[in-house]
Motif scaffolding. Sequence first.
Motif, PDB file in Angstrom:
ATOM      1  N   ILE A 197       6.176   5.151   0.195  1.00 32.10           N
ATOM      2  CA  ILE A 197       5.825   6.221   0.484  1.00 32.10           C
ATOM      3  C   ILE A 197       5.617   6.840  -0.878  1.00 32.10           C
ATOM      4  N   ILE A 198       4.564   7.914  -0.962  1.00 34.28           N
ATOM      5  CA  ILE A 198       4.617   8.813  -2.750  1.00 34.28           C
ATOM      6  C   ILE A 198       4.849  10.080  -1.811  1.00 34.28           C
ATOM      7  N   ALA A 199       5.687  10.860  -2.420  1.00 36.94           N
ATOM      8  CA  ALA A 199       5.812  12.258  -1.819  1.00 36.94           C
ATOM      9  C   ALA A 199       6.350  13.484  -2.999  1.00 36.94           C
ATOM     10  N   GLY A 200       6.232  14.419  -2.605  1.00 36.83           N
ATOM     11  CA  GLY A 200       6.124  15.652  -3.542  1.00 36.83           C
ATOM     12  C   GLY A 200       7.718  16.020  -3.769  1.00 36.83           C
ATOM     13  N   LEU A 212       0.902  -1.238  -0.238  1.00 37.47           N
ATOM     14  CA  LEU A 212      -0.256   0.399  -0.068  1.00 37.47           C
ATOM     15  C   LEU A 212       0.833   1.388   0.333  1.00 37.47           C
ATOM     16  N   CYS A 213       0.743   2.378  -0.215  1.00 36.49           N
ATOM     17  CA  CYS A 213       0.912   3.550  -0.699  1.00 36.49           C
ATOM     18  C   CYS A 213       0.669   4.782  -0.203  1.00 36.49           C
ATOM     19  N   THR A 223      -3.024   8.066  -4.792  1.00 37.84           N
ATOM     20  CA  THR A 223      -3.914   8.157  -3.557  1.00 37.84           C
ATOM     21  C   THR A 223      -3.452   7.122  -2.895  1.00 37.84           C
ATOM     22  N   THR A 224      -3.442   7.901  -1.650  1.00 32.41           N
ATOM     23  CA  THR A 224      -3.589   7.361  -0.681  1.00 32.41           C
ATOM     24  C   THR A 224      -4.249   5.810   0.263  1.00 32.41           C
ATOM     25  N   GLY A 225      -3.424   4.685   0.041  1.00 39.73           N
ATOM     26  CA  GLY A 225      -4.330   3.102   0.015  1.00 39.73           C
ATOM     27  C   GLY A 225      -4.245   2.148  -1.205  1.00 39.73           C
ATOM     28  N   ASP A 226      -3.745   3.488  -2.500  1.00 40.88           N
ATOM     29  CA  ASP A 226      -3.334   2.829  -3.645  1.00 40.88           C
ATOM     30  C   ASP A 226      -2.303   1.592  -3.423  1.00 40.88           C
TER      31      ASP A 226
END
Length: 255
Positions: free
Chosen positions: A140-143, A79-80, A200-203
């Motif tokens: 973790i997906i971040a900017g 999960l992301c 999106t969180t949960g992808d």
Amino acid sequence: MAKAAPTTFHTFSSSNPNFQKSSIPPASSSFLKLPTTYSTKCRTQFLTKNSQSIRSPCFSPIKATPSSSSSSTASFHGLCYVVDDNIDTDQIIPAEYLTLVPSNPEEYQKLGSYALIGLPSSYQVRFIDENETKTKYSIIIAGANFGCGSSREHAPVALGAAGTKAIVAESYARIFFRNSVSTGEVYPLESEVRICEEFTTGDVATVELAESKLINHTTGKEYTLKSIGDAGPVIDAGGIFAYARQAGMIASAAS
């Protein structure tokens, strides 16, 4: 007797390379010229070429050995958790928890339980559920500029202790990237696009390091990642000291 001319030393400010003052010069000015965010090219140069100018005579520069590949074969699936730009180290692990000692297994686990606890209330989904010590989000997906702020090694350690395997960000603060590599806790990967607006969180996603690819199984989209280069084998080994032992740069712990 003729008087010797005074010696003037010059150093450079990391924020303004043209700024000069009387001081003792740093061991290497090249590192101070790195940009605010640590790009793939700069981080590879620091781990390889630039280390030649500051190494001790009894050590070799940090680089991939003949027995190790510069591209990792690891992959991560899970999960992301999505965050925005400028997530600083106070948000990753607040200063009040820096008294925890990561080398102590109990305190290492406790440190992980506080990972990203400093995020503002606008993040309604918490990184770690209440009464849990581990996160269910392995990626973790971040900017942009992830890990900015103070240079605490506890930041990547806390994320690794929580169960995070990889971070995919638009860019990193250079000290966070260095700490991630030196501790071997998480893989700091860079995306080719503004990835935080694509997830999106949960992808559910998969990171394929060997192919430098990120797959979002929820949306069906694939993304190209920038190669982690010579930093990969260091993280694979478990950090810079473990890598140095494997490469024969320093004595093993058993000897």
